[in-house]
Design an enzyme around this catalytic site. Structure first.
Site, mmCIF file in Angstrom:
data_model
loop_
_atom_site.group_PDB
_atom_site.id
_atom_site.type_symbol
_atom_site.label_atom_id
_atom_site.label_comp_id
_atom_site.label_asym_id
_atom_site.label_seq_id
_atom_site.Cartn_x
_atom_site.Cartn_y
_atom_site.Cartn_z
ATOM 1 N N SER A 156 -10.402 -4.595 8.202
ATOM 2 C CA SER A 156 -11.374 -5.044 7.221
ATOM 3 C C SER A 156 -12.260 -6.138 7.837
ATOM 4 C CB SER A 156 -10.639 -5.518 5.961
ATOM 5 O OG SER A 156 -11.508 -5.660 4.877
ATOM 6 N N GLU A 251 -13.729 5.096 0.941
ATOM 7 C CA GLU A 251 -14.128 3.694 0.962
ATOM 8 C C GLU A 251 -15.618 3.480 0.699
ATOM 9 O OE1 GLU A 251 -12.675 1.157 4.021
ATOM 10 O OE2 GLU A 251 -11.401 2.699 4.876
ATOM 11 N N HIS A 281 -9.177 2.013 1.664
ATOM 12 C CA HIS A 281 -9.424 0.944 2.614
ATOM 13 C C HIS A 281 -8.123 0.470 3.258
ATOM 14 C CE1 HIS A 281 -11.785 -2.416 4.175
ATOM 15 N NE2 HIS A 281 -10.900 -3.275 3.697
#
Length: 319
Positions: A156, A251, A281
């Site tokens: 991320s 996502e 995600h």
């Protein structure tokens, strides 16, 4: 690959939270609680340390780098170091919340890892995180570690940092690491990807509003159209090391990965874009629960072992 597993993960991530924007502490606490549910593999050991002037977590196979938990040979060469940057929107998260990911990479490669506890926004907005991750890399180099045996990895926001730390290192004249591994990287602070809209509602983790809420804390008024904030659309990626980008097809940040891969390829970077269908995600966090997570981590570990071995061999022969 089980449809039931994917449905269960989606349900976990969609559990209702408080209405409206949450405070920073509520966001941080909620994320700690979620990530505490993830499975950390056996056969690793952890210890607090410091790196580049910041606290960090050292993660190793229980038998030491290159060794299995029983003291026998591990699956890696033992000569690699993973510099792992945790996720959390540059606002939340820690080396501990990412331990299921770091630990799985360590267990699958036999390499040791360092996960720096870089400064977070809003207390420390851009570019504090990149300053800290670059300092961590400098510290490894200063202690004599071979860059051809170092890989950057992250998820991320940390996946974005794996890329932007490379950019910062390149621009500072430092040698490149052997590889970059990015799980669902955040690489576009302009939020201009089409998936921001097409995956809204399909994504069980993020909405545009949530991303803009935490993103504003990190930007603190900075122009998002900067290479170190939006490398997928505004960076010259020339000279970066081989890159593996793994992302889930569900996502809103899907296009952060697809455009980063396209831009890297256009700049002559050896890049692999690995898209897994019907997963969210950083789905790799669900290792031990979701088959796709374990399979993706196996591919990631293979990439790290191949790149560190290949880069080390190339530099040895060149010498």
């Amino acid at each position: 690959m089980s449809r039931e597993q994917r449905i269960r993960v989606d349900e976990i991530l969609r559990q209702p939270g408080p209405e409206g924007p949450r405070s920073v502490e509520e966001i941080r606490s909620g994320f700690r609680q979620l990530m505490a549910r993830m499975i950390v593999p056996h056969g690793i050991r952890t210890a607090p340390t410091t790196l580049g002037g910041r606290p960090a977590l050292r993660v190793e196979p229980a038998g030491g780098p290159g060794r299995g938990s029983d003291g026998g040979p591990g699956s890696g060469s033992g000569s690699g170091t993973i510099l792992y940057f945790h996720g959390g929107g540059w606002v939340f998260g820690s080396p501990e919340t990412a331990l299921s990911l770091t630990g799985n990479l360590v267990a699958r490669t036999g390499f040791g890892a360092y996960s720096p506890d870089y400064r977070l926004a809003p207390e420390h907005p851009f570019p504090a995180a990149i300053e800290d991750t670059l300092s961590a890399y400098r510290a490894l180099l200063d202690r004599g570690e071979d860059p051809s045996a170092i890989a950057f990895a992250g998820d991320s926001a940390g996946g974005g940092l794996a890329v932007t730390t490379c950019l910062a290192a390149r621009d500072a004249g430092l040698p490149m690491p052997a590889a970059v591994l990015a799980f669902s990287p955040g690489t576009d602070a302009t939020r201009s990807g089409g998936s921001m809209d097409t995956k809204e509602g399909i994504d069980p983790v993020f909405t545009r509003a949530a991303l803009e809420h935490t993103g504003a804390m990190y930007l603190a008024g900075a122009d998002p159209r900067q290479p170190l904030l939006s490398p997928a659309v505004h960076a010259d990626l020339t000279g970066l090391p081989p890159m593996l980008i793994q992302v889930g097809a569900n996502e809103v940040l899907l296009d952060d990965s697809t455009r980063l891969a396209a831009r890297a390829g256009a700049a002559g970077v050896d890049v692999i874009l690995d898209v897994t269908a019907d997963v969210p995600h950083v789905f790799q966090s669900f290792a031990g629960v979701l088959d796709e997570a374990d399979e993706a981590l196996d591919r990631a570990a293979l990439f790290l072992r191949q790149r560190i071995r290949a880069e080390g061999a190339a530099r040895t022969s060149a010498g």
